[in-house]
Design an enzyme around this catalytic site. Structure first.
Site, short mmCIF file in Angstrom:
data_model
loop_
_atom_site.label_atom_id
_atom_site.label_comp_id
_atom_site.label_asym_id
_atom_site.label_seq_id
_atom_site.Cartn_x
_atom_site.Cartn_y
_atom_site.Cartn_z
CG ASP A 7 -1.62 1.25 1.53
OD1 ASP A 7 -1.61 2.12 0.65
OD2 ASP A 7 -2.21 1.38 2.62
CE LYS A 69 -0.89 7.42 -3.50
NZ LYS A 69 -1.50 6.55 -2.49
CD GLU A 170 -4.72 4.08 -2.65
OE1 GLU A 170 -5.58 4.88 -2.25
OE2 GLU A 170 -3.54 4.41 -2.88
#
Ligand code: AMP
Length: 500
Positions: A7, A69, A170
């Site tokens: 993740d 990110k 996700e």
């Protein structure tokens, strides 16, 4: 070779694996379950990743790269980058191809290199734990990530010496964590409120088929906004009382931000939280401190609008999916900010039921990634993930508009072909500007690539017909190919440096 799940989060990352049939998070050698997605350079130019990097964020914020990110796969001039730039303490510059570069100890780094460093660190944690030097990985990405961002995650994995077995979204990973190995035939909503972004996904699980019905996101809504409300509130109060503004004082603001976040988290458990910042500034009478007892009710008043906004996004996601709140069987919460009681309460009111307690909001995505890794390792068939294109893919037109080819929320894999003809006699090439985004205007969307079809035969205008096929695979990654209709031959395509 082992396959792990990763993740790759905005704030924290996490590695996981299925062992003896049980998915679990891989602890680092120091026993941490998560790894801050932070890279830093010390004054002695030592590279730090994870907790070590995080520790110097207060003393050396200019060389501590966090939140990268939000910059991945974006162009420097994009409004997203221009907006996040203001809240970052480290320098961001424009690279040769218009891409984003981050500056660490006066050296430029591509954002993908920063991710490669984070992934290399995660690989090391996994290697130490599994005692296996060859690691493959399933990596999760936000559902709203465009083609470039997905491709960059693959590149970062490769640079980190890790084979990326698959990229999954996700919310889909969270749904796997929820539904895997159970008889689940349900409509779900995955409500993901993390540090910086918010996504809602409506999904149907039936007979091991995980079908995304719609996914809607807000790139600028997350836990950070909740912290900012507290920071603004306290800074204003401080200024009213002392006549001193903290606006230009980076260190003071960073301290206040950390304290605000701590208080916010405490208020998920308690009704009051104490904020104490000694010597935050100094006035004519000497050093000044900031002390305040923040009440949960105050935090709720400050942030209620943010929570309401998330429900507007839920409404759009359900509309697109053709569902109403009463048709949703379960709500899965993902992301640390969903621990806030007000978030729970508002979701409960809107959907008419409490969110699921079956999956842990911090671990759901990592666990889902481990499950997917295990499915690939064992070659299990039958589990099918049907995701959607999160943002429309199309072409930039000469008049500046955007022509949509593959609309958002189309199920992947998807293929679409179009015929292009020449506009001039003997025209030897055709150029396409491929974009992805929500706007009707080309320049407001993200540039994916500029493609030139070259070596076309010399013929009068309109006679050469090139069939261009846009194919988006199960990972949301786009490939473009072209055929000369007359000869059936593949036309040479030349993808220019992406953000030229
Ligand atoms: P994530 O990106 O999922 O790690 O989410 C991190 C965000 O969740 C940050 O903004 C945190 O401040 C927030 N968060 C973590 N724990 C809590 C909590 N107990 N209550 C409220 N927010 C939290």
């Amino acid at each position: 070779m082992k396959i792990i799940g990763i993740d790759l989060g905005t704030t924290n990352s996490c590695a996981s694996i299925v062992e003896k049939g049980q998915p679990r998070v891989i602890p680092s050698s120091q026993g941490y379950l998560t790894i801050p997605s932070v890279v830093a350079f010390t004054p002695e130019d030592k590279l730090l990743v994870g907790y070590d990097a995080m520790r110097q964020s207060l003393t050396n914020p200019e060389n501590t790269i966090q939140g990268a990110k939000r910059l991945l796969g974006r162009q420097y001039k994009s409004w997203v980058v221009q907006k996040v730039k203001q809240s970052f303490y480290y320098e961001i510059a424009e690279g040769k191809f218009g891409e984003v570069e981050v500056i660490g100890n006066n050296r430029p780094f591509a954002v993908v290199e920063i991710f490669a460093l984070i992934l290399r660190y995660i690989r090391q944690v996994a290697e130490d734990y599994l005692k296996d030097p060859e690691i493959r990985a399933v990596i999760t990405v936000p559902a709203h990530f465009n083609d470039r961002q997905r491709t960059d995650v693959r590149r970062a994995g490769k640079m980190a010496g890790m084979e990326v077995a698959r990229i999954i979204n996700e919310p889909t990973a969270a749904a796997l964590a929820y539904g895997y190995r159970k008889e689940v035939n349900k409509n779900l909503v995955i409500y993901d409120l993390g540090g910086g972004t918010f996504d809602v996904t409506a999904m149907n699980i039936e007979n091991k088929v995980y079908q995304v019905l719609s996914t809607v996101g807000d790139t600028f809504l997350g836990g950070i906004d909740f912290d900012n409300r507290i920071v603004e509130y306290l800074a204003e109060k401080f200024e009213r009382e002392t006549k001193i503004s903290l606006a230009e004082d980076r260190v003071a603001l960073q301290r206040l931000r950390i304290a605000a976040e701590e208080a916010k988290k405490e208020l998920s458990l308690r009704k009051e939280a104490e904020i104490k910042l000694p010597f935050i500034s100094s006035g004519p009478q000497g050093p000044l401190s900031l002390e305040y007892l923040l009440k949960r009710t105050e935090l709720e008043l400050l942030t209620e609008k943010l929570v309401e906004k998330t429900l507007d996004t839920c409404r759009s996601a359900l509309d697109i999916a053709g569902l109403t709140p009463d048709k949703i069987d379960d709500i899965i919460l993902v992301g640390g900010q969903t621990r806030m009681p007000l978030v729970w309460e508002k979701i409960k009111n809107y959907f008419g039921k409490s969110p699921s307690k079956g999956v842990h909001p911090d671990e759901a995505v990592a666990i889902g990634a481990a499950i997917m890794a295990d499915i690939i390792t064992r070659g299990e068939t039958g589990v099918l993930l049907l995701d959607v294109v999160p943002l429309s893919i199309g072409l930039g037109l000469p008049d500046g508009r955007f022509k949509e080819l593959i609309p958002k929320n189309t199920t992947v894999p998807v293929k679409k072909s179009m015929i292009f003809t020449t506009h001039k006699d003997d025209q030897s090439s055709v150029q396409l500007v491929v974009l992805q985004g929500d706007s009707a205007w080309a320049k407001e969307n993200e540039l994916l690539s500029k493609i030139a079809f070259t070596g076309l035969p010399a013929k009068p205008k309109g006679e050469v017909k090139v069939e261009v096929t846009f194919a988006v695979d199960t990972e949301g990654i786009l490939t473009v190919s072209a055929l000369d209709k007359a000869t059936g031959k593949e036309v040479t395509t030349q993808v220019s440096a992406r953000a030229e």
